[in-house]
Structure formats: structure tokens, C-alpha cells
Design a protein around this motif. Structure first.
Motif, short mmCIF file in Angstrom:
data_model
loop_
_atom_site.label_atom_id
_atom_site.label_comp_id
_atom_site.label_asym_id
_atom_site.label_seq_id
_atom_site.Cartn_x
_atom_site.Cartn_y
_atom_site.Cartn_z
N ASP A 387 0.80 -1.22 0.00
CA ASP A 387 0.00 0.00 0.00
C ASP A 387 0.84 1.28 0.00
O ASP A 387 0.32 2.36 -0.24
CB ASP A 387 -1.01 -0.01 1.15
CG ASP A 387 -0.34 0.04 2.50
OD1 ASP A 387 0.81 -0.44 2.59
OD2 ASP A 387 -0.95 0.56 3.44
N VAL A 388 2.16 1.20 0.26
CA VAL A 388 2.96 2.43 0.30
C VAL A 388 2.97 3.12 -1.05
O VAL A 388 2.72 4.33 -1.17
CB VAL A 388 4.41 2.16 0.79
CG1 VAL A 388 5.25 3.43 0.71
CG2 VAL A 388 4.39 1.65 2.23
N LEU A 389 3.25 2.34 -2.10
CA LEU A 389 3.31 2.93 -3.43
C LEU A 389 1.95 3.52 -3.83
O LEU A 389 1.87 4.63 -4.36
CB LEU A 389 3.74 1.86 -4.45
CG LEU A 389 4.24 2.38 -5.79
CD1 LEU A 389 5.44 3.30 -5.61
CD2 LEU A 389 4.63 1.22 -6.70
N LYS A 394 -1.43 8.19 -4.83
CA LYS A 394 -2.72 8.83 -4.51
C LYS A 394 -2.45 10.24 -3.96
O LYS A 394 -3.07 11.22 -4.38
CB LYS A 394 -3.48 7.97 -3.50
CG LYS A 394 -4.97 8.26 -3.50
CD LYS A 394 -5.71 7.23 -2.67
CE LYS A 394 -6.98 7.89 -2.17
NZ LYS A 394 -7.28 7.53 -0.80
N THR A 395 -1.51 10.30 -3.04
CA THR A 395 -1.17 11.58 -2.40
C THR A 395 -0.64 12.59 -3.40
O THR A 395 -0.92 13.79 -3.30
CB THR A 395 -0.07 11.33 -1.33
OG1 THR A 395 -0.51 10.31 -0.48
CG2 THR A 395 0.21 12.57 -0.53
N LEU A 396 0.13 12.10 -4.37
CA LEU A 396 0.81 13.03 -5.29
C LEU A 396 0.10 13.15 -6.64
O LEU A 396 0.71 13.52 -7.63
CB LEU A 396 2.26 12.59 -5.51
CG LEU A 396 3.14 12.58 -4.25
CD1 LEU A 396 4.55 12.16 -4.62
CD2 LEU A 396 3.17 13.93 -3.56
N SER A 397 -1.21 12.88 -6.64
CA SER A 397 -1.91 12.86 -7.94
C SER A 397 -1.83 14.21 -8.66
O SER A 397 -1.85 14.25 -9.88
CB SER A 397 -3.36 12.42 -7.74
OG SER A 397 -4.01 13.35 -6.91
N SER A 405 11.76 5.59 -8.83
CA SER A 405 12.65 4.46 -8.62
C SER A 405 12.09 3.62 -7.50
O SER A 405 11.95 4.06 -6.36
CB SER A 405 14.05 4.98 -8.27
OG SER A 405 14.86 3.91 -7.91
N TYR A 406 11.72 2.38 -7.85
CA TYR A 406 11.04 1.51 -6.91
C TYR A 406 11.63 0.12 -7.03
O TYR A 406 11.84 -0.38 -8.13
CB TYR A 406 9.54 1.49 -7.25
CG TYR A 406 8.72 0.54 -6.41
CD1 TYR A 406 8.24 0.95 -5.18
CD2 TYR A 406 8.43 -0.73 -6.86
CE1 TYR A 406 7.48 0.09 -4.40
CE2 TYR A 406 7.67 -1.61 -6.09
CZ TYR A 406 7.20 -1.19 -4.86
OH TYR A 406 6.45 -2.03 -4.10
#
Ligand code: ADP
Ligand code: ASP
Ligand code: MG
Length: 436
Positions: A387-389, A394-397, A405-406
Motif C-alpha cells: 500500500d505504500v506505493l 494517490k497523495t501526489l496525484s 525508482s522503486y
């Protein structure tokens, strides 16, 4: 125990430090930074000299000298110690005034920058003498060395420091300068801005210290940058990996390289607050303690480079050729993402950017975006908790994200945004990830 600029920046703060270092009987090495603002002033003096503006340099030197004169009036009481402190100031400012007449060079610049730590330690030593606190002042330039690549010479630092310590069998408190060192030519050099943290952790490694304490003006590593975000909170515990990522990706409280010695020699690091010595601060050890996001940090002055080429399609060896260009110009790459026909990467040192771009153009079309910021979300096993990604996106929409980088490590998700989106990004993440 390392005390930063604000922790030594006022006479009453030096008094606080004298209490902290005498709280117990354990032998300790005390590393001091320059008084807050000093290294900035010295850097300005140097910059004026490099442009040949001696009048402006002289003006700054006089203002700085006055600052130190005022400082010692409050620092010591007895005349004998006041005179001692006055002589120290005279000696260092005579040096700065002589430098005004010499032609500027990079070596001279380093000499100028070193004056801050030399002054703070010598003045603090006089203060301790007046208070009859036994101690030995160890010149960092006698043991702290870097090689021709600018890397600390860990083995030799250990040997030299051990020898020096042997000469002071009865001392329990040792005082030395942070930040400054000697380079492979034997000249005075430094460990880059904020380098006193690095000095402290290198020393802790060299002497098998039980702990390295970084005393500063805030109660530990906060979950977000307190200079930008209003509501932040201290993080009680971090793993070496987490702390190293935060330091590298912009958390100013720690020098970017200051954690590897702790990880390598395996000693705990504590971040503590001189203004609130009883606050628990942050403990940095091998084991992260808990799972999840701990903090976010931002690193500015990032350049993004995109190389587009249809030759990359189904080709092998393409990335090697690209990376070799960066290796040739000793430029570290922070983030990388690739698609079938393009590779995007970031660098934080654009000293050789024109040369790099010219060589990359042999492989495809090159686009450069300056003034970018890497925002890093750091924690333990955060790429395993799905859920972090989702939360980050969602937060940075509303924020245009240039790169992501993930999965490179389990404790870091990095995103690249334009510098002017940084504040907004950090504030949104504070809400989205920490509910603050
Ligand atoms: P010192 O002079 O003691 O080395 P610094 O100014 O280098 O102190 O580092 C402490 C400062 O780092 C704090 O005052 C704070 O503004 C800044 N800072 C940036 N990010 C963080 C963070 N995540 N947690 C705590 N402090 C931070
Ligand atoms: N005085 C140096 C600086 O301001 C080193 C330090 O504070 O850690 O960068
Ligand atoms: Mg610092």
C-alpha cells in the motif's frame, strides 16, 4: 561526541557542552564544528578573494573578527584566560589578513575554510581550562587524512590516532576539530560541508567507540524536513541503511557519508539535542526495529538526463556504454529508469555535464532537465508493503512526477520532481503517509 555549529555558536552553549562532556567518567573524544555561520562567512571571504575583490573580503574578515571578539568577552571571566583567547583570535585573523595579499588558489581556499574549526576548538579549550576541566586538544590535521580521490584513509587514521592517544595516558576528555583534514598532497583540506559528522563517525570507528553521539539543535531525525514542513516528529529508531539513505537523499542533520563507518565498524549512532539533552533523540543501529515508512527527505540540484535511441531496442551492451561515459567523468548516478527505447538517469554533480552530453549524443538524442529534486521515501521493507506505493501516488496525484525508482532496495522509493514542486510534494507526503 560531536557538537555542531549551533551547539557551539554561543558562549552559553559552550557552557552546556562542558556539562554534557563531564556528566560521566567515561573517556571520550569531543569533535567540534565551527561556530554557526563561521564556515559560511569564510566561504564568502574565499569567494570574494577568488574574484579579486579584496575590499569586500577585508570587510567580511573584520566583521567575523568582531564576532569572535564579542564571543570571548562572554566566554571567559579571568583576565589571563581572556588574554589567551584574544591571542588565539589575533593569530587566526592575522593569517586571514596575510592571505588577502596572496594570490588565490584552491589550496588557499581550504586553508581559509579550516579557520572556523581551529578557532572553535582552541577557544573551547581555553574555556575548559578556566573551568579546570582536564582535557587534551588533538589537532585533527595530525591524523585525519584523505587519499587522492578524497576518501578517508581509515587504516592510517586508526594507526595515527591510536599513537596520539597513547601519548595522553591520563586524559579522559580529548578535543578535536571536525571537518578538516589533510589531503594526499599534505595540504589542508576538508570532508565537505557538514563534514564534522563524518569526522565523528570516522573517529568512532578508529577507536572502537561504544557509541557515536551527534549533538545538534533538534531532537533527532524527523519524519520530514522541518525547514519546510510545519508539523514533523522525531523518529526514535533507524537502521543504518535507513539513516544512510536519508542522509544521502538530503536530511541535513547528517552528512551524506557519515553512516557507513557506523555500519562498517558496527557501533550505534545517537542523534541528540544540545538544547534538550534529555530527549531520547534517534538511535541508529543495525536492526530497523519496525516495518514501514519512517521519513521522507529531499535532495536538490539534481540534473535529469534522458537518452533516446532506437538502437537500444533488443540490443545488449547499450547501458554499459552509457554508464561508461559517467564513469569516465567520475560522476555518480543516483536514479535510473529504462524503457525499450530510452534511459533516464539523474546526477547531482554537473561539473562535466557538457562533456557527458557530447559523448552521450553518439548513442542517441539527449534531453537534459536541470533544477530537479529527488524526494525519497525511506523506511523498512517499504517496497514489500504494497500500500505504500499506492498511497504515494494517490497523495501526489496533482504533482507532475518525472521519474520513479522503486524496488532497487527495500527501504527506499524515490521520485523525481521539478525543484519548484518540492515543498508541495513534502507537505502532501506528510499528510498522505504520516497523517500530519
Ligand atoms: P549542526 O550544525 O549541528 O551540524 P545542521 O544544521 O547540519 O546542524 O543539521 C541540523 C538541522 O538539519 C536541523 O536544524 C534541521 O533544520 C535540518 N534537518 C533537515 N532535515 C531534517 C530531518 N529530517 N530531521 C531533523 N533535522 C533535519
Ligand atoms: N563547519 C563545517 C560546515 O559548516 C562543518 C560542519 O559544520 O559539520 O560545513
Ligand atoms: Mg551539520
Amino acid at each position: 561526541m560531536k557538537f555542531g555549529g549551533t551547539s557551539v555558536g554561543k558562549p552559553e552553549r559552550m557552557n552546556e557542552i562542558s556539562k554534557l562532556i563531564t556528566k560521566d567518567e567515561e573517556p571520550k573524544i569531543v569533535v567540534l564544528s565551527a561556530l554557526s555561520g563561521s564556515t559560511n562567512s569564510l566561504s564568502e571571504i574565499s569567494s570574494f578573494l577568488s574574484k579579486g575583490d579584496r575590499t569586500a573580503a577585508k570587510q567580511r574578515i573584520d566583521t567575523l573578527e568582531q564576532h569572535y571578539q564579542n564571543f570571548i568577552i562572554q566566554l571567559v571571566k579571568e583576565e589571563a584566560f581572556y588574554n589567551k583567547a584574544k591571542t588565539i583570535i589575533a593569530e587566526h585573523f592575522e593569517f586571514l589578513n596575510i592571505i588577502l595579499k596572496i594570490s588565490y588558489s584552491e589550496a588557499l581556499n581550504k586553508d581559509i575554510l579550516a579557520q572556523g574549526e581551529l578557532l572553535s576548538t582552541k577557544l573551547f579549550s581555553v574555556f575548559l581550562e578556566e573551568k579546570k576541566i582536564d582535557h587534551a586538544l588533538l589537532p585533527a590535521l595530525d591524523f585525519m587524512t584523505i587519499d587522492y580521490l578524497g576518501e578517508p584513509q581509515v587504516g592510517s587514521i586508526k594507526v595515527k590516532l591510536t599513537q596520539i592517544l597513547k601519548k595522553h595516558k591520563n586524559a579522559r576528555i580529548f578535543l578535536t576539530q571536525g571537518y578538516i583534514c589533510r589531503n594526499s598532497k599534505g595540504e589542508v583540506d576538508n570532508l565537505k560541508r557538514g563534514g564534522s559528522d563524518y569526522t565523528a563517525s570516522l573517529i568512532a570507528g578508529a577507536i572502537n567507540a561504544s557509541v557515536c553521539e551527534i549533538w545538534t539543535d533538534i531532537d533527532g531525525m524527523h519524519n520530514n524536513d522541518p525547514r519546510i514542513v510545519e508539523k514533523t516528529k522525531p523518529v526514535g529508531r533507524l537502521s543504518f541503511d535507513e539513516a544512510a539513505e536519508l542522509a544521502y537523499f538530503g536530511a541535513k542533520i547528517l552528512h551524506p557519508a557519515s553512516i557507513w563507518p557506523a555500519q562498517y565498524f558496527n557501533f550505534p549512532v545517537r542523534l541528540l539535542n544540545t538544547m534538550s539533552p534529555d530527549s531520547p533523540g534517534t538511535l541508529i543501529v543495525g536492526d530497523a526495529g519496525s516495518v514501514g515508512v519512517k521519513a521522507v527527505a529531499a535532495k536538490d540540484f539534481i540534473t535529469a538526463i534522458k537518452i533516446k535511441s532506437s538502437r537500444m531496442l533488443l540490443a545488449y551492451g547499450f547501458l554499459r556504454k552509457i554508464f561508461e561515459v559517467f564513469e569516465k567523468y567520475q560522476t555518480a548516478i543516483d536514479m535510473v529508469t529504462t524503457s525499450e527505447v530510452a534511459v533516464s538517469l539523474t546526477i547531482d554533480n554537473d561539473a562535466y555535464l557538457p562533456e557527458i552530453v557530447k559523448e552521450l549524443e553518439l548513442y542517441g538524442t539527449v534531453e537534459v532537465d536541470n533544477d530537479q529534486t529527488i524526494v525519497s521515501i525511506v523506511g523498512n521493507q517499504i517496497t514489500r508493503t504494497e500500500d505504500v506505493l499506492a498511497k504515494v501516488f494517490k497523495t501526489l496525484s496533482g504533482v507532475p512526477v518525472r521519474m520513479v525508482s522503486y524496488g532497487g532496495s527495500q527501504h527506499n522509493i524515490s521520485i523525481l520532481v521539478a525543484r519548484d514542486q518540492k515543498e508541495k510534494t513534502l507537505r502532501l507526503l506528510n499528510k498522505g503517509l504520516f497523517g500530519m
